[in-house]
Design an enzyme around this catalytic site. Structure first.
Site, mmCIF file in Angstrom:
data_model
loop_
_atom_site.group_PDB
_atom_site.id
_atom_site.type_symbol
_atom_site.label_atom_id
_atom_site.label_comp_id
_atom_site.label_asym_id
_atom_site.label_seq_id
_atom_site.Cartn_x
_atom_site.Cartn_y
_atom_site.Cartn_z
ATOM 1 N N CYS A 70 33.237 7.978 15.530
ATOM 2 C CA CYS A 70 33.771 7.109 16.585
ATOM 3 C C CYS A 70 34.934 6.252 16.074
ATOM 4 O O CYS A 70 35.691 5.707 16.858
ATOM 5 C CB CYS A 70 32.662 6.228 17.126
ATOM 6 S SG CYS A 70 31.612 5.602 15.832
ATOM 7 N N GLY A 98 28.853 10.146 29.853
ATOM 8 C CA GLY A 98 27.413 9.888 29.763
ATOM 9 C C GLY A 98 27.113 8.396 29.814
ATOM 10 O O GLY A 98 26.224 7.948 30.544
ATOM 11 N N GLY A 99 27.852 7.617 29.023
ATOM 12 C CA GLY A 99 27.634 6.166 28.992
ATOM 13 C C GLY A 99 27.888 5.539 30.350
ATOM 14 O O GLY A 99 27.116 4.688 30.820
ATOM 15 N N GLU A 119 27.913 2.822 23.384
ATOM 16 C CA GLU A 119 29.083 2.992 22.528
ATOM 17 C C GLU A 119 29.671 4.338 22.913
ATOM 18 O O GLU A 119 29.014 5.363 22.785
ATOM 19 C CB GLU A 119 28.647 2.968 21.068
ATOM 20 C CG GLU A 119 29.818 2.815 20.135
ATOM 21 C CD GLU A 119 29.610 3.522 18.838
ATOM 22 O OE1 GLU A 119 28.594 3.280 18.170
ATOM 23 O OE2 GLU A 119 30.469 4.355 18.502
ATOM 24 N N GLY A 147 27.559 8.107 22.697
ATOM 25 C CA GLY A 147 27.979 9.446 23.117
ATOM 26 C C GLY A 147 29.277 9.393 23.888
ATOM 27 O O GLY A 147 30.158 8.577 23.596
ATOM 28 N N SER A 148 29.372 10.248 24.912
ATOM 29 C CA SER A 148 30.619 10.387 25.664
ATOM 30 C C SER A 148 30.806 9.240 26.653
ATOM 31 O O SER A 148 29.844 8.583 27.063
ATOM 32 C CB SER A 148 30.606 11.703 26.431
ATOM 33 O OG SER A 148 29.584 11.667 27.406
ATOM 34 N N ARG A 149 32.041 9.052 27.075
ATOM 35 C CA ARG A 149 32.311 8.023 28.082
ATOM 36 C C ARG A 149 31.649 8.409 29.414
ATOM 37 O O ARG A 149 31.123 7.551 30.116
ATOM 38 C CB ARG A 149 33.816 7.848 28.287
ATOM 39 C CG ARG A 149 34.095 6.546 29.011
ATOM 40 C CD ARG A 149 35.509 6.381 29.507
ATOM 41 N NE ARG A 149 36.540 6.518 28.509
ATOM 42 C CZ ARG A 149 37.805 6.188 28.737
ATOM 43 N NH1 ARG A 149 38.164 5.684 29.893
ATOM 44 N NH2 ARG A 149 38.723 6.368 27.821
ATOM 45 N N GLU A 177 39.929 9.933 24.215
ATOM 46 C CA GLU A 177 39.480 10.471 22.933
ATOM 47 C C GLU A 177 39.434 11.998 22.986
ATOM 48 O O GLU A 177 38.886 12.575 23.925
ATOM 49 C CB GLU A 177 38.071 9.913 22.673
ATOM 50 C CG GLU A 177 37.423 10.368 21.409
ATOM 51 C CD GLU A 177 35.997 9.825 21.292
ATOM 52 O OE1 GLU A 177 35.736 9.054 20.371
ATOM 53 O OE2 GLU A 177 35.136 10.166 22.148
#
Ligand code: NAP
Length: 529
Positions: A303, A246-247, A266, A242-244, A394
């Site tokens: 991605c 969230g990660g 990822e 998912g999103s940076r 991104e």
């Protein structure tokens, strides 16, 4: 859909909560879809984790043959349920039927790939160092090592892959293959699809005679229920796509636990593409057409979408950018996966257009329908790009940034400034590729997969694929989230010292009953000791 109940699967039991109902939204029409879904309660999430902990010893002891049969059974059940899965997923995601069919095929393929891998135990890296009681000055002990499952894994589903990176996707398949129980957080964007898939896995768990805690599926917000699971003492690893933001939040949670655990997230990647002059002169139009396809495939929601296009000014490069701009301008808009993702795309475009030194050079057509993304091509120069790290962030959707370099030295400087990516691509003639080997080595330093004279979208699921790269594309750039090597994320090494032969797992016994390829006293051997 009447067969959907909207409740979590806590092992074999359905969730009971009736509070805070929510619905999936059809992004193409903005209409809410029936039925209501109900977030798991804190007690239900805790119970799922406790069940997973209870299941761990039995799953650790499970033979490769049994794990393979379980994985294949899930794939068979998915095959039979394909019409229902496609019907629900197309409504929830706006993805076309053919894409859903293809992704289901990939999901079954992943399950079967892991089944083939674990059926035989070679992947376990069995090693044996036999004892030498006469060694001086100290006797040598008997040491035997192999990979063991890490324990309960939480999997966070991806919005952009309702199948291949979701409930029965690569993270779940590789964790099961390793012998780990899995707790999945359904993504709110395709929660009905998740429920159908969860039911299939529960049936497979029962049919295979595996413990109840082998699998749970939790409805609700990742930021609430998912965070609770991430903090649970029984949990041993996390898989996320998912999103940076969230990660990163999950990485921080995992690191601040009293027993930190690994997070395989990822997150974001802008997949630079370097275009050398000779290739542009020889086949600029074909590269422009291929690149447009790669930038806009799936409305740019991959991605591996190529978000940076790096080239040196020349007549061939000018002609190429003119062609690419014309193709972007002709592009129809496309429905995005969720209203939130569409808003994030719009916000990203607005912010980039306002950045000093950046220009919009082409924009596709807008239909004015809800949640549609318009393909957008930006341009900047190397100095602006190098000075502004935010240009590497991104913008999830069909948008790319052309970076003009004055000469090869500036290309080198741009490559040197790149953050980590899943892929990097170069187009060049044979002579250019031979001459620019240092530049290609630079690409390898920033990406997990380097593509020559091709395009980065379309990830093959295989034994050799690497879908990972330095941060921020992956939280742990040593790994891959696609392909059979993904299994190693959910394992740990264990060494057994001076065990009697009868107490050893079959993989390490003297007779080598599974006929594995083992490293015995430093040499590869398939024989008995
Ligand atoms: P997301 O917001 O990161 O959410 C993914 C999953 O993680 C959801 O289940 C979400 O749960 C959960 N989550 C988010 N923040 C969390 C937190 N702080 N703690 C625990 N769990 C958390 O991603 P998305 O919804 O798929 O899309 C949003 C944006 O992510 C996109 O606009 C795009 O920029 C990016 N994205 C990138 C990729 C890629 O492959 N590069 C793929 C997908 C998305 P809840 O939302 O229910 O809380």
């Amino acid at each position: 859909m009447s067969s959907l109940l909207g409740h979590s699967f806590i092992g074999f039991v359905r969730g009971q909560s009736t509070a805070a109902p929510y619905r999936a939204i059809n992004p193409a029409t903005a209409a809410a879809l029936e039925p209501d879904f109900f977030p798991a309660t804190a007690a239900e999430a805790d119970h799922a984790c406790a069940l997973a902990a209870q299941a761990t010893p039995a799953l650790t002891a499970l033979s490769g043959m049994k794990k393979a049969a379980f994985l294949r059974d899930i794939a068979t059940r998915i095959e039979a349920a394909t019409p229902a899965l496609v019907a629900r997923a197309t409504q929830e995601t706006g993805l076309p039927e053919a894409r859903c069919q293809g992704e289901i095929g990939r999901t079954m393929g992943q399950l079967r790939l892991f089944a083939d891998l674990v059926e035989k135990g070679d992947w376990l890296d069995a090693r044996i160092e036999t004892a030498n009681p006469d060694r001086k000055p100290l006797p040598k002990p008997d040491h035997r090592s192999l990979l063991r499952p890490i324990g309960p894994v939480a999997v966070f589903c991806a919005s952009n892959f309702p199948f291949a990176y979701s409930v029965a996707g690569g993270d779940t398949a590789s964790a099961f293959a390793a012998g780990c129980p899995v707790i999945v957080m359904a993504h709110h964007a395709h929660v009905g699809t998740a429920e159908i898939m969860g039911g299939l896995i529960v049936e497979a768990v029962k049919a295979s005679g595996l413990p109840e805690g082998t699998f749970s599926l939790l409805m609700g917000e990742g930021r609430v229920i998912g965070q609770q699971v991430a903090k649970h003492p029984a949990l041993r690893a996390i898989g996320f796509t998912g999103s940076r933001v969230g990660g990163r939040a999950l990485m921080d949670t995992a690191a601040s636990r009293s027993t930190p655990i690994p997070v395989y997230a990822e997150m974001s990647s802008v997949n630079p593409v370097v275009l050398l002059e000779g290739a542009l002169a020889a086949r600029g139009e074909a590269i422009a057409t291929g690149l447009l396809g790669s930038c806009t495939l799936g409305v740019g929601q991959f991605c591996t979408q190529p978000g940076l296009i790096i080239l040196t000014r020349s007549a061939a490069a000018e002609a190429f950018v003119a062609k690419l701009s014309a193709l972007f301008t002709e592009c129809a808009d496309g429905v995005m996966l969720t209203a939130g993702i569409h808003q994030a795309y719009q916000k990203g475009l607005t912010a980039r257009a306002a950045q000093a030194g950046v220009k919009v050079i082409a924009q596709g057509k807008s239909s004015g329908q809800p949640n549609r993304a318009v393909a957008t091509l930006f341009a900047t120069d190397a100095k602006t790009f190098i000075a502004d790290g935010s240009l590497q962030e991104e913008i999830f959707g069909p948008s790319s940034l052309v970076i003009w370099c004055a000469d090869a030295r500036e290309v080198d400087a741009v490559l040197g400034a790149l953050h980590g990516n899943l892929t990097a691509t170069v187009h060049g003639t044979d002579a250019e590729l031979a001459q620019q080997s240092a530049q290609i080595a630079r690409l390898e330093a920033v990406a997990g997969r380097v593509v020559v004279n091709g395009f980065p979208t379309g990830v093959e699921v295989s034994h050799a694929i690497v879908h990972g790269g330095p941060y921020p594309s992956l939280s742990d750039g040593r790994t891959t989230s696609v392909g059979s090597n993904a299994i190693y994320r959910f394992t740990r090494l264990v060494c057994l010292q001076n065990y009697p032969d009868s107490a050893l797992p079959a993989e390490l016994q003297n007779a080598n009953p599974l006929c594995l390829s083992r490293l015995v006293n430093g040499s590869r051997s398939e024989s008995a000791l």
